[in-house]
Design a protein around this motif. Structure first.
Motif, PDB file in Angstrom:
ATOM      1  N   GLU A 159     -47.311 107.840  -3.129  1.00 23.80           N
ATOM      2  CA  GLU A 159     -48.898 108.479  -3.409  1.00 23.80           C
ATOM      3  C   GLU A 159     -49.199 108.295  -2.301  1.00 23.80           C
ATOM      4  O   GLU A 159     -50.399 109.024  -1.553  1.00 23.80           O
ATOM      5  CB  GLU A 159     -49.393 107.927  -4.974  1.00 23.80           C
ATOM      6  CG  GLU A 159     -49.201 108.613  -6.321  1.00 23.80           C
ATOM      7  CD  GLU A 159     -49.419 108.305  -7.202  1.00 23.80           C
ATOM      8  OE1 GLU A 159     -49.391 108.913  -7.929  1.00 23.80           O
ATOM      9  OE2 GLU A 159     -49.849 106.430  -7.000  1.00 23.80           O
ATOM     10  N   TYR A 160     -49.990 106.634  -1.066  1.00 20.92           N
ATOM     11  CA  TYR A 160     -49.996 106.601  -0.465  1.00 20.92           C
ATOM     12  C   TYR A 160     -49.185 107.644   0.570  1.00 20.92           C
ATOM     13  O   TYR A 160     -50.027 107.867   1.330  1.00 20.92           O
ATOM     14  CB  TYR A 160     -49.945 105.325  -0.141  1.00 20.92           C
ATOM     15  CG  TYR A 160     -50.306 104.971   1.749  1.00 20.92           C
ATOM     16  CD1 TYR A 160     -51.725 105.088   2.582  1.00 20.92           C
ATOM     17  CD2 TYR A 160     -49.108 104.277   2.420  1.00 20.92           C
ATOM     18  CE1 TYR A 160     -51.940 104.040   3.303  1.00 20.92           C
ATOM     19  CE2 TYR A 160     -49.588 104.447   3.593  1.00 20.92           C
ATOM     20  CZ  TYR A 160     -50.886 104.425   3.406  1.00 20.92           C
ATOM     21  OH  TYR A 160     -51.794 103.782   5.078  1.00 20.92           O
ATOM     22  N   ILE A 161     -48.493 107.369   1.574  1.00 21.80           N
ATOM     23  CA  ILE A 161     -47.950 107.597   1.861  1.00 21.80           C
ATOM     24  C   ILE A 161     -48.060 109.763   2.346  1.00 21.80           C
ATOM     25  O   ILE A 161     -47.993 111.083   2.860  1.00 21.80           O
ATOM     26  CB  ILE A 161     -46.482 107.987   2.128  1.00 21.80           C
ATOM     27  CG1 ILE A 161     -45.521 106.649   2.712  1.00 21.80           C
ATOM     28  CG2 ILE A 161     -45.394 109.082   2.945  1.00 21.80           C
ATOM     29  CD1 ILE A 161     -45.937 106.169   3.645  1.00 21.80           C
ATOM     30  N   GLU A 162     -47.922 110.398   0.455  1.00 21.18           N
ATOM     31  CA  GLU A 162     -48.223 112.097   0.254  1.00 21.18           C
ATOM     32  C   GLU A 162     -49.912 112.174   0.799  1.00 21.18           C
ATOM     33  O   GLU A 162     -49.763 112.924   1.405  1.00 21.18           O
ATOM     34  CB  GLU A 162     -47.956 111.878  -1.115  1.00 21.18           C
ATOM     35  CG  GLU A 162     -47.877 113.094  -1.408  1.00 21.18           C
ATOM     36  CD  GLU A 162     -47.785 113.876  -2.467  1.00 21.18           C
ATOM     37  OE1 GLU A 162     -47.563 115.488  -3.182  1.00 21.18           O
ATOM     38  OE2 GLU A 162     -48.743 113.217  -4.048  1.00 21.18           O
ATOM     39  N   LYS A 163     -51.081 110.777   0.257  1.00 17.07           N
ATOM     40  CA  LYS A 163     -51.508 111.587   1.376  1.00 17.07           C
ATOM     41  C   LYS A 163     -51.664 111.817   2.745  1.00 17.07           C
ATOM     42  O   LYS A 163     -52.688 112.327   2.842  1.00 17.07           O
ATOM     43  CB  LYS A 163     -52.901 110.053  -0.086  1.00 17.07           C
ATOM     44  CG  LYS A 163     -54.347 110.761   0.288  1.00 17.07           C
ATOM     45  CD  LYS A 163     -54.892 109.532   1.305  1.00 17.07           C
ATOM     46  CE  LYS A 163     -54.432 108.490   1.232  1.00 17.07           C
ATOM     47  NZ  LYS A 163     -55.531 107.586   2.117  1.00 17.07           N
ATOM     48  N   SER A 164     -51.570 110.104   2.882  1.00 18.94           N
ATOM     49  CA  SER A 164     -51.783 109.761   4.333  1.00 18.94           C
ATOM     50  C   SER A 164     -50.978 110.512   5.010  1.00 18.94           C
ATOM     51  O   SER A 164     -51.504 112.133   6.354  1.00 18.94           O
ATOM     52  CB  SER A 164     -50.775 108.788   4.957  1.00 18.94           C
ATOM     53  OG  SER A 164     -51.038 107.406   4.171  1.00 18.94           O
ATOM     54  N   PHE A 165     -50.100 112.181   4.278  1.00 15.75           N
ATOM     55  CA  PHE A 165     -49.674 113.386   5.330  1.00 15.75           C
ATOM     56  C   PHE A 165     -50.442 114.156   5.001  1.00 15.75           C
ATOM     57  O   PHE A 165     -50.957 115.073   6.459  1.00 15.75           O
ATOM     58  CB  PHE A 165     -48.363 113.916   4.334  1.00 15.75           C
ATOM     59  CG  PHE A 165     -48.283 115.054   4.786  1.00 15.75           C
ATOM     60  CD1 PHE A 165     -47.218 115.627   5.473  1.00 15.75           C
ATOM     61  CD2 PHE A 165     -48.023 116.126   4.352  1.00 15.75           C
ATOM     62  CE1 PHE A 165     -47.046 116.823   6.611  1.00 15.75           C
ATOM     63  CE2 PHE A 165     -47.986 118.038   4.884  1.00 15.75           C
ATOM     64  CZ  PHE A 165     -47.043 117.901   6.135  1.00 15.75           C
ATOM     65  N   TYR A 166     -51.028 114.545   4.029  1.00 15.70           N
ATOM     66  CA  TYR A 166     -52.592 115.222   4.066  1.00 15.70           C
ATOM     67  C   TYR A 166     -53.232 115.304   4.736  1.00 15.70           C
ATOM     68  O   TYR A 166     -53.787 116.030   5.479  1.00 15.70           O
ATOM     69  CB  TYR A 166     -52.358 115.717   2.487  1.00 15.70           C
ATOM     70  CG  TYR A 166     -51.870 116.409   1.593  1.00 15.70           C
ATOM     71  CD1 TYR A 166     -51.396 117.046   1.771  1.00 15.70           C
ATOM     72  CD2 TYR A 166     -51.455 115.568   0.263  1.00 15.70           C
ATOM     73  CE1 TYR A 166     -49.987 118.167   1.174  1.00 15.70           C
ATOM     74  CE2 TYR A 166     -50.482 116.101  -0.771  1.00 15.70           C
ATOM     75  CZ  TYR A 166     -49.871 118.140  -0.157  1.00 15.70           C
ATOM     76  OH  TYR A 166     -48.789 118.411  -0.878  1.00 15.70           O
ATOM     77  N   LYS A 167     -53.730 114.140   5.095  1.00 17.28           N
ATOM     78  CA  LYS A 167     -54.814 113.598   5.424  1.00 17.28           C
ATOM     79  C   LYS A 167     -54.941 113.635   6.991  1.00 17.28           C
ATOM     80  O   LYS A 167     -56.074 113.630   7.874  1.00 17.28           O
ATOM     81  CB  LYS A 167     -55.544 112.113   4.877  1.00 17.28           C
ATOM     82  CG  LYS A 167     -55.958 112.514   3.578  1.00 17.28           C
ATOM     83  CD  LYS A 167     -57.256 111.677   3.822  1.00 17.28           C
ATOM     84  CE  LYS A 167     -58.366 111.793   4.564  1.00 17.28           C
ATOM     85  NZ  LYS A 167     -59.736 110.692   4.237  1.00 17.28           N
ATOM     86  N   THR A 168     -53.362 113.295   7.985  1.00 17.39           N
ATOM     87  CA  THR A 168     -53.304 112.991   9.691  1.00 17.39           C
ATOM     88  C   THR A 168     -52.788 113.332   9.744  1.00 17.39           C
ATOM     89  O   THR A 168     -52.637 114.256  11.117  1.00 17.39           O
ATOM     90  CB  THR A 168     -53.167 110.736   9.369  1.00 17.39           C
ATOM     91  OG1 THR A 168     -54.600 110.345   8.673  1.00 17.39           O
ATOM     92  CG2 THR A 168     -52.579 110.934  10.670  1.00 17.39           C
ATOM     93  N   ALA A 169     -50.965 113.443   9.049  1.00 21.75           N
ATOM     94  CA  ALA A 169     -49.654 113.555   9.432  1.00 21.75           C
ATOM     95  C   ALA A 169     -49.648 115.480   9.790  1.00 21.75           C
ATOM     96  O   ALA A 169     -49.038 116.085  10.571  1.00 21.75           O
ATOM     97  CB  ALA A 169     -48.886 113.019   8.934  1.00 21.75           C
TER      98      ALA A 169
END
Length: 316
Positions: A159-169
């Motif tokens: 879930e953290y990786i998914e959120k990081s994709f949306y917010k940064t990647a």
């Protein structure tokens, strides 16, 4: 990044012209963040990809404009981020909502998003508009996910990786892809650089989150430990949670005492969670290096590789 110094200098001048508005408060609020500096990593990546995929190693006018649009979108997201996270400083200067107020800051962020949309439409390339518009949708999705998972000790690393994709990647991935679309590159090249940007962005975010626990405030652009304070549970904390039940109790109590933040950081540092988070970041960096080295000659991509290595070196 010697080969793009002129382009980066021109970018800074153009950004000031692009955010010009007759409203002095809006202009002052928007200019506040541009004056705070920043490394302009995203535009630099766009410039270097443009040169790499061009037969003449040149940068199209539209690609230069795309770099400016990307930086405006990134800046708009920071204005809104700082309000949500209640950050008082950004890169050593007071945040927009701290100088003015929340209402002005929200409007300044909206103004920047609107400006970027206007310049994006003027590129007259529907595929690029679709690709870049996805970033703004992803930002909103990431903010909502982060808000829902605030102080949630059950959050998973996925879930953290998914959120990081949306917010940064997403921003880096989509702008890299849009750069190749403007060059009329093949679908394969478009996909290569989308993946390059995605993995680079994820590594960048994970390393940012490690630095939030290990770095000095003046190097971070925001106060150290601010992620914990705001309930943003990041990779090192999530990985440490499995071993230290005391952390779960502190999260559930929302780090109610000021000393809890430094205590939580000390607990995380006693585990191997920071190293494990670093390993995840390195995996993503290796994937970006694999894309560059396997398909593009070193003589043309060495500066792009150096940005990739720089992102990893931030934690050393």
């Amino acid at each position: 990044m010697k080969s793009i110094q002129i382009e980066l200098k021109q970018l800074n001048q153009n950004l000031n012209n692009m955010i010009a508005t007759e409203n002095p408060i809006l202009y002052s609020a928007a200019k506040q963040l541009f004056n705070a500096g920043g490394k302009r990593i995203r535009p630099a990546i766009i410039f270097l990809i443009s040169k790499l995929i061009s037969k003449q190693s040149s940068i199209l006018t539209e690609q230069k404009r795309l770099a400016e649009i990307t930086e405006i979108i990134h800046t708009a997201s920071l204005v809104h981020d700082d309000i949500v996270d209640n950050c008082d400083t950004r890169r050593g200067i007071n945040t927009v909502h701290n100088v003015f107020n929340n209402k002005i800051a929200v409007l300044a962020g909206d103004f920047l998003f609107a400006q970027s949309s206007w310049y994006l439409a003027n590129l007259n390339n529907l595929n690029v508009v679709k690709t870049i518009s996805k970033i703004i949708i992803d930002f909103a999705e990431g903010e909502v996910q982060q808000g829902i998972k605030s102080f949630d000790s059950l959050i998973s690393i996925e879930e953290y990786i998914e959120k990081s994709f949306y917010k940064t990647a997403s921003l880096i991935a989509c702008s890299c892809k849009a750069t190749t679309i403007l060059n009329k590159s093949s679908k394969e090249i478009q996909n290569d650089f989308y993946l390059y940007g995605k993995h680079l962005g994820l590594a960048f975010q994970i390393i940012d989150d490690i630095l939030d626990l290990t770095g000095l405030s003046q190097n971070l652009g925001k106060p150290a430990g601010s992620d914990l304070q705001n309930g943003n549970l990041t990779a090192p904390l999530i990985l440490a949670l499995k071993k230290k039940s005391k952390l779960k109790k502190m999260i559930n109590e929302e780090f109610q005492f000021e000393r809890n933040i430094s205590e939580a950081i000390a607990i995380i540092k006693k585990t191997n969670a920071i190293q494990k988070a670093q390993d995840i970041a390195e995996e993503h960096i290796q994937l970006t290096i694999h894309i560059l080295k396997n398909k593009y000659p070193y003589s043309k991509n060495k500066e792009l590789l150096s940005i990739t290595y720089y992102i990893l070196e931030r934690i050393h």
